[in-house]
Design an enzyme around this catalytic site. Sequence first.
Site, PDB file in Angstrom:
ATOM      1  N   ARG B  51      -3.982  14.126  -8.140  1.00  0.00           N
ATOM      2  CA  ARG B  51      -3.432  14.823  -6.985  1.00  0.00           C
ATOM      3  C   ARG B  51      -2.008  14.387  -6.645  1.00  0.00           C
ATOM      4  NH1 ARG B  51      -8.212  15.276  -6.440  1.00  0.00           N
ATOM      5  NH2 ARG B  51      -8.364  13.031  -6.589  1.00  0.00           N
ATOM      6  N   THR B  52      -1.814  13.089  -6.489  1.00  0.00           N
ATOM      7  CA  THR B  52      -0.539  12.644  -5.927  1.00  0.00           C
ATOM      8  C   THR B  52       0.629  12.967  -6.859  1.00  0.00           C
ATOM      9  OG1 THR B  52      -1.764  10.869  -4.872  1.00  0.00           O
ATOM     10  CG2 THR B  52       0.611  10.694  -4.828  1.00  0.00           C
ATOM     11  N   LYS B  80       6.455  -2.936 -22.583  1.00  0.00           N
ATOM     12  CA  LYS B  80       7.170  -3.994 -23.324  1.00  0.00           C
ATOM     13  C   LYS B  80       7.459  -5.187 -22.427  1.00  0.00           C
ATOM     14  CE  LYS B  80       9.726  -0.370 -25.737  1.00  0.00           C
ATOM     15  NZ  LYS B  80      11.042   0.280 -25.705  1.00  0.00           N
ATOM     16  N   ARG B 101       3.931   5.181  -8.169  1.00  0.00           N
ATOM     17  CA  ARG B 101       2.584   4.623  -8.002  1.00  0.00           C
ATOM     18  C   ARG B 101       2.461   3.444  -8.957  1.00  0.00           C
ATOM     19  NH1 ARG B 101      -3.104   7.478  -7.429  1.00  0.00           N
ATOM     20  NH2 ARG B 101      -2.159   7.661  -5.385  1.00  0.00           N
ATOM     21  N   HIS B 129      -0.479   3.901   1.143  1.00  0.00           N
ATOM     22  CA  HIS B 129      -0.391   5.245   0.549  1.00  0.00           C
ATOM     23  C   HIS B 129       0.111   6.179   1.652  1.00  0.00           C
ATOM     24  CE1 HIS B 129      -0.941   8.505  -2.039  1.00  0.00           C
ATOM     25  NE2 HIS B 129      -2.243   8.494  -2.249  1.00  0.00           N
TER      26      HIS B 129
END
Lengths: 140, 304
Positions: B51-52, B80, B101, B129
């Site tokens: 969703r986000t 890396k 995120r 959030h």
Amino acid sequence: MNIDAIRNGIVIDHIKAGDGMRIYNFLNLGALDCSVALIKNASSTKAGKKDIIKVDRVPDIDLNALGFIDPNITINIIRDSVRVEKYHPELPMKMTNILICKNPRCITTTEQELPHVFVLTDREKHEYRCVYCESRAPAL
Amino acid sequence: MKSLISIMDLDERDINALMDTADDIVARPGAYAHKMAGKKLASLFFEPSTRTRLSFEAAMYELGGNVIGFSEAQSSSAAKGESVADTVKTVSCYADIIAMRHPKEGAPLVASQSATVPVINAGDGGHNHPTQTLADLFTIRREKGRVSGLTVGVCGDLKFGRTVHSLLEALSRYEGNRFVMVSPEELKVPSYVKQHLKNNHVPYTQTTDLSQALPELDVLYMTRVQKERFFNEADYIRLKDSYVLTPQKLEGAKGDLIIMHPLPRVNEISVAIDQDPRACYFKQVLNGKYMRMALILMMLEGEK
């Protein structure tokens, strides 16, 4: 017990009996090459017993951070054998690289060079929280 | 505004302005279709999200902008061993705004300290959030016409559910709201959240009985009760069905109740309720896109 008088340094007085070694370790006093005295269970009119630390040098550290351990202690600054300053450490608003965040999900666990920063969030409860993950500070 | 890391970075006026802009976007989408032409959003998703990520990307495209980025850490230099700080310094050279995120708590704050463009926290582990909270507030206002004077029930995992904590904090800034917190004993709201409510003189009650709480609610915010949160399986089995919303349980609820959920849902809201006009959880998804559009506009144009 005879301990040399301090010419230039600090005397940390009124440490709660038994906490002297914690402060000794916190200030990393074992690494100093000057005279350092840790006196345990000295008599105290107020508390009955107390610990005292004498250091023949002013350590290069924010001594207010000691307020996190015990805000009741007294710090005496000695110059040329004379006490020039006496104060109780205040709770610092911010502590950088003094405490390590223990939250395994905190970004400090993977960003190796990130400073560990804690800010005072509740003065009454002496509560500090990590600026990144807001976890409560671990006890020293 | 430089960056959005926590909902606490926004005051009531900011939030109201964002909701006003989002309302206008809903009413006149064409007026916003080219607002971000020539601008790029970097969508840096170090862990999977449905969703986000799609919401941010859709928001930027609907504003006429473009999107670059990655959807998992393995397809970035993080694989890396590159630091978050170095990654965002690099990305700042390519993009006008970053949505990030990250599984580690505090990563977007670290990013905002190194980036030269605004950073939006799109979720950092179980921590913050803020755009979910914006979507929730906007949904409440769209459906109820206000975000004040409401009796709001929150149900399920109230201990670890950060979405709930942010929503309670945000709603406690508005007059006249009261909260009914429904959860098993094991998953009650943490004391620091309750302290925040007490400090702000926000009334609340706590209960373990969803059916009993339902009739007084204007808003019901459901969350998932996760098996792994319980100390033993017997407690989980005993409690899990208590917090499943079914048409039978809804019989005593108000006709204008709104039912919300941050999604993904597992079984805590019966699929049969999806047809009920009171179900708003998919509207939340759509509203989240409008609020992210408003947020991008505010951050890049200072538009309110």
